[in-house]
Design an enzyme around this catalytic site. Structure first.
Site, mmCIF file in Angstrom:
data_model
loop_
_atom_site.group_PDB
_atom_site.id
_atom_site.type_symbol
_atom_site.label_atom_id
_atom_site.label_comp_id
_atom_site.label_asym_id
_atom_site.label_seq_id
_atom_site.Cartn_x
_atom_site.Cartn_y
_atom_site.Cartn_z
ATOM 1 N N LEU A 1 20.347 22.357 60.342
ATOM 2 C CA LEU A 1 21.156 22.001 59.067
ATOM 3 C C LEU A 1 20.668 22.203 57.702
ATOM 4 O O LEU A 1 21.072 22.939 56.798
ATOM 5 C CB LEU A 1 21.587 20.247 59.242
ATOM 6 N N GLY B 1 13.543 22.301 53.931
ATOM 7 C CA GLY B 1 12.615 22.162 52.962
ATOM 8 C C GLY B 1 11.124 21.978 52.792
ATOM 9 O O GLY B 1 10.625 22.205 53.968
ATOM 10 N N GLY B 2 10.319 21.802 52.049
ATOM 11 C CA GLY B 2 8.914 21.676 51.828
ATOM 12 C C GLY B 2 8.319 20.567 52.624
ATOM 13 O O GLY B 2 7.332 20.636 53.130
ATOM 14 N N MET B 3 9.166 19.529 52.896
ATOM 15 C CA MET B 3 8.760 18.268 53.701
ATOM 16 C C MET B 3 8.883 18.409 54.942
ATOM 17 O O MET B 3 8.346 17.748 55.887
ATOM 18 C CB MET B 3 9.054 17.265 53.058
ATOM 19 N N GLY B 4 10.058 19.124 55.430
ATOM 20 C CA GLY B 4 10.450 19.288 56.812
ATOM 21 C C GLY B 4 11.836 19.802 57.132
ATOM 22 O O GLY B 4 12.291 20.497 56.311
ATOM 23 N N GLU B 5 12.244 19.456 58.107
ATOM 24 C CA GLU B 5 13.802 19.995 58.576
ATOM 25 C C GLU B 5 14.640 18.957 59.023
ATOM 26 O O GLU B 5 14.241 17.842 59.470
ATOM 27 C CB GLU B 5 13.497 20.951 59.819
ATOM 28 N N LYS C 1 15.765 14.291 61.328
ATOM 29 C CA LYS C 1 14.837 14.511 59.999
ATOM 30 C C LYS C 1 13.468 14.455 60.662
ATOM 31 O O LYS C 1 12.944 13.475 61.019
ATOM 32 C CB LYS C 1 14.949 13.672 58.825
ATOM 33 N N ASP D 1 14.416 8.417 44.127
ATOM 34 C CA ASP D 1 14.994 9.653 44.055
ATOM 35 C C ASP D 1 16.647 9.854 44.506
ATOM 36 O O ASP D 1 16.998 10.493 44.977
ATOM 37 C CB ASP D 1 14.189 10.394 45.250
#
Length: 252
Positions: free
Chosen positions: A3, A6-10, A26, A124
């Site tokens: 879906l 990004g930089g931290m994961g999927e 996630k 955030d």
């Protein structure tokens, strides 16, 4: 199927084997070799996952499960939501009427109120973390995403997703006290960020315009914001504008 990434994961779309309904998985990548540091990281992840799972507001995304894969990635299994986040809503349809934005903000506040009552700060809040979905017969139902990056108010222990000494958050929506590295962050930081998100929804503009993240952060600390009514073609009630400008004060 994937879906997002990004930089931290999927984030992947999956089907829950027992509940037989869609879920969002996630994956958070952490390249930490086996040893004491990794064990501490796993313990922190488990503690924070328990905290997230304990949030019961219907306006907070629900957590089904969590764990650590054999390859060392942490994962959350969450409810799958169909709809658009507030960032995409505005990009696709333009500035939103004040009445609709008020409804969005009220729902986000209900989610944050529970977190703040438990001593947690999201840190955030941004349009991409405010998801507009349908729940049963209710439309425009808001879910607050990414409570995995929360921080406890009482103490300096940043969360799993925050590297030591690294500012956590998104520059365009970051409150001055986080920019300045204050240790005593509380729920008011989330209210500043929520006001920034409401500003975006009402005007289609970020609170400040900047060419670099550093310029953006400096403006949050130093520059007085322009009232949203001066950037929007749609009418904005004076009381709503007054509340948002109060939330956007430099001093918490």
């Amino acid at each position: 199927s994937q879906l997002a990434s990004g930089g931290m994961g999927e984030i992947w779309l999956a089907r829950h084997r027992f509940l037989v309904r869609p879920a969002a998985v996630k994956l958070i990548r952490h390249d930490v070799a086996p040893g004491t540091a990794r064990e501490q990281l796993v313990r922190r992840f488990e503690r924070e996952a328990h905290v997230t799972a304990g949030l019961r507001s219907p306006h907070t995304v629900q957590l089904y499960d969590f764990g650590v894969t054999d390859s060392g990635s942490f994962y959350y299994v969450m409810e799958f939501l169909e709809g658009l986040d507030l960032h995409r809503v505005v990009n696709r349809f333009g500035p939103q009427p004040a009445e609709r934005v008020i409804a969005f903000v009220r729902q986000a506040c209900r989610s944050l109120a529970e977190a703040h009552e438990r001593g947690l700060v999201h840190r955030d809040i941004k349009p991409a973390n405010l998801f507009v979905t349908r729940l049963g017969t209710e439309y425009d139902y808001v879910k607050v995403l990414d409570f995995g990056v929360v921080k406890e108010q009482a103490g300096n222990d940043a969360t799993l997703l925050t590297n030591a000494g690294m500012v956590q958050g998104t520059p365009a929506f970051m409150p001055p006290e986080i920019v300045m590295g204050d240790q005593s962050i509380d729920g008011r930081a989330d209210l500043y960020s929520l006001a920034c998100a409401a500003y975006w929804a009402l005007t289609g503009h970020q609170l400040f315009e900047a060419n670099t993240p550093a310029q953006m952060l400096l403006q949050h600390v130093q520059t007085p914001p322009v009232p949203p009514s001066r950037k929007s073609e749609l009418p904005i009630p004076r009381q709503l504008e007054a509340i948002l400008m109060k939330c956007l004060e430099k001093d918490p």
